[in-house]
Design a protein around this motif. Sequence first.
Motif, mmCIF file in Angstrom:
data_model
loop_
_atom_site.group_PDB
_atom_site.id
_atom_site.type_symbol
_atom_site.label_atom_id
_atom_site.label_comp_id
_atom_site.label_asym_id
_atom_site.label_seq_id
_atom_site.Cartn_x
_atom_site.Cartn_y
_atom_site.Cartn_z
ATOM 1 N N GLU A 52 0.833 -1.197 0.000
ATOM 2 C CA GLU A 52 0.000 0.000 0.000
ATOM 3 C C GLU A 52 0.875 1.257 0.000
ATOM 4 O OE1 GLU A 52 -2.465 -0.445 3.392
ATOM 5 O OE2 GLU A 52 -3.879 -1.827 2.401
ATOM 6 N N ALA A 53 1.939 1.221 0.825
ATOM 7 C CA ALA A 53 2.841 2.374 0.860
ATOM 8 C C ALA A 53 3.486 2.604 -0.501
ATOM 9 C CB ALA A 53 3.912 2.164 1.936
ATOM 10 N N GLN A 54 3.890 1.519 -1.137
ATOM 11 C CA GLN A 54 4.501 1.626 -2.450
ATOM 12 C C GLN A 54 3.510 2.184 -3.462
ATOM 13 O OE1 GLN A 54 7.650 1.095 -2.980
ATOM 14 N NE2 GLN A 54 7.643 1.472 -5.197
ATOM 15 N N SER A 55 2.233 1.739 -3.331
ATOM 16 C CA SER A 55 1.194 2.218 -4.245
ATOM 17 C C SER A 55 0.959 3.711 -4.065
ATOM 18 C CB SER A 55 -0.097 1.439 -3.994
ATOM 19 O OG SER A 55 -1.138 1.929 -4.796
ATOM 20 N N ILE A 56 0.912 4.162 -2.784
ATOM 21 C CA ILE A 56 0.725 5.595 -2.516
ATOM 22 C C ILE A 56 1.887 6.398 -3.070
ATOM 23 C CG2 ILE A 56 0.613 7.304 -0.662
ATOM 24 C CD1 ILE A 56 -0.919 5.195 0.983
ATOM 25 N N LEU A 57 3.095 5.885 -2.853
ATOM 26 C CA LEU A 57 4.277 6.574 -3.350
ATOM 27 C C LEU A 57 4.264 6.693 -4.863
ATOM 28 C CD1 LEU A 57 7.033 7.835 -2.733
ATOM 29 C CD2 LEU A 57 8.036 5.538 -2.864
ATOM 30 N N VAL A 58 3.863 5.616 -5.508
ATOM 31 C CA VAL A 58 3.804 5.637 -6.969
ATOM 32 C C VAL A 58 2.772 6.638 -7.451
ATOM 33 C CG1 VAL A 58 3.178 4.287 -9.009
ATOM 34 C CG2 VAL A 58 4.670 3.291 -7.258
ATOM 35 N N ARG A 59 1.586 6.664 -6.779
ATOM 36 C CA ARG A 59 0.542 7.612 -7.180
ATOM 37 C C ARG A 59 0.992 9.052 -6.950
ATOM 38 N NH1 ARG A 59 -3.033 3.893 -4.649
ATOM 39 N NH2 ARG A 59 -3.187 5.300 -2.831
ATOM 40 N N ALA A 93 3.400 10.028 -9.544
ATOM 41 C CA ALA A 93 2.713 10.222 -10.816
ATOM 42 C C ALA A 93 1.993 11.568 -10.842
ATOM 43 C CB ALA A 93 1.727 9.096 -11.050
ATOM 44 N N GLU A 94 1.327 11.921 -9.714
ATOM 45 C CA GLU A 94 0.611 13.188 -9.656
ATOM 46 C C GLU A 94 1.593 14.364 -9.721
ATOM 47 O OE1 GLU A 94 -1.758 13.110 -6.188
ATOM 48 O OE2 GLU A 94 -3.180 11.616 -6.969
ATOM 49 N N ALA A 95 2.706 14.196 -8.980
ATOM 50 C CA ALA A 95 3.701 15.271 -9.003
ATOM 51 C C ALA A 95 4.264 15.474 -10.406
ATOM 52 C CB ALA A 95 4.840 14.950 -8.015
ATOM 53 N N GLU A 96 4.551 14.369 -11.046
ATOM 54 C CA GLU A 96 5.076 14.461 -12.400
ATOM 55 C C GLU A 96 4.052 15.090 -13.335
ATOM 56 O OE1 GLU A 96 7.831 14.089 -15.508
ATOM 57 O OE2 GLU A 96 8.019 14.012 -13.320
ATOM 58 N N GLY A 97 2.771 14.711 -13.118
ATOM 59 C CA GLY A 97 1.713 15.286 -13.947
ATOM 60 C C GLY A 97 1.590 16.787 -13.747
ATOM 61 N N ASN A 98 1.649 17.227 -12.498
ATOM 62 C CA ASN A 98 1.566 18.664 -12.209
ATOM 63 C C ASN A 98 2.751 19.408 -12.814
ATOM 64 O OD1 ASN A 98 -0.818 18.382 -10.817
ATOM 65 N ND2 ASN A 98 0.194 18.089 -8.832
ATOM 66 N N ARG A 99 3.927 18.786 -12.697
ATOM 67 C CA ARG A 99 5.106 19.420 -13.247
ATOM 68 C C ARG A 99 4.977 19.613 -14.755
ATOM 69 N NH1 ARG A 99 9.576 18.386 -15.848
ATOM 70 N NH2 ARG A 99 9.019 16.186 -16.108
ATOM 71 N N LEU A 100 4.524 18.571 -15.422
ATOM 72 C CA LEU A 100 4.344 18.668 -16.873
ATOM 73 C C LEU A 100 3.286 19.698 -17.234
ATOM 74 C CD1 LEU A 100 4.503 14.872 -17.845
ATOM 75 C CD2 LEU A 100 6.261 16.624 -18.227
ATOM 76 N N LEU A 101 2.217 19.740 -16.411
ATOM 77 C CA LEU A 101 1.142 20.690 -16.683
ATOM 78 C C LEU A 101 1.647 22.126 -16.552
ATOM 79 C CD1 LEU A 101 -1.863 21.114 -17.309
ATOM 80 C CD2 LEU A 101 -2.295 21.027 -14.831
#
Length: 304
Positions: A242-249, A252-260
């Motif tokens: 679960e921790a790994q899943s949260i970290l991955v999400r 992913a969100e951070a990367e998405g915001n950065r790209l945006l």
Amino acid sequence: MPFEIRQPEALAKIISQTVAVLAAFIILIFILSSFSIIAPGNTGVIFNIWTGTLRTVPQGMAFRIPFITQVQSYPTALRTYTMVRRSSEGSAISDDSIDLPTLEGQHIRQDLSVTYNTSEDKASQVFKSFRGADISDIEATFIRRTIITVAQNTAGQMSLSEVISAKRTDLQNHIQVNLFKELEKMGFTLDKVNLGASHLPPALETQMQHKMAAQQEAQQAEYELQKQSMLAKANVAKAEGEAQSILVRAKAEAEGNRLLQTTLTPGMIQNKAIEKWNGILPQISGGATPFVNIQSLHAKKIEE
């Protein structure tokens, strides 16, 4: 005088008839005793007491000379000798189970049965070895004593727990191997040894029950410990997952915001605002309306 003469003649006639009947009876007995029936599943051995010769005959009717030859049968079909505690099942009437010693000096009673036979070519060897004794007499002496000796010698090299549980199969196999050798020496062939129930003295049985109960409790405790350990590992793995899943999400969100952020321009922001505006200005405003250029919007309306 004539009567006196006829009386000896009548007496002689009666005597001659009686002798003839006796002779016929003796001859009949001689003829009947000249044949012996070899039962199915047996081989007959005919022994000449004058010459000492032996010959074997198959099942069926065998010819012999009375007072000169002796006939004895031995089993070629499988025959079972049983030694058990229950009198209704064994070869003996009373408790006939075997007393087995163990490596610790303990003693138990053991049910056991042995299946054996002889072959047609070895039947004469059996006759010689036991001087023409009947098979029931051989069982009651040689076979019985040999079974007991082999079983006791084998069990005496094993512990009590091995005899009654852990190495019970090994005990049976070792008895079978050793007993085969001993019976073969005398012309018999062993087919199978079967171990039945083991009978412990009351005190020893109570002791074994306590020991087995303690072992079962220890095994149950070990099982529960392993179970809890496995559950703990599973929970840890789940939490890590679960921790790994949260970290991955999050990544992913951070990367998405950065790209945006890198792709947004003032014009794109202006268009997004226009798309969401319903054309009505706020009635109350505490400051400038964000993202909206009123003059530009008014100019566009006039052009339309």
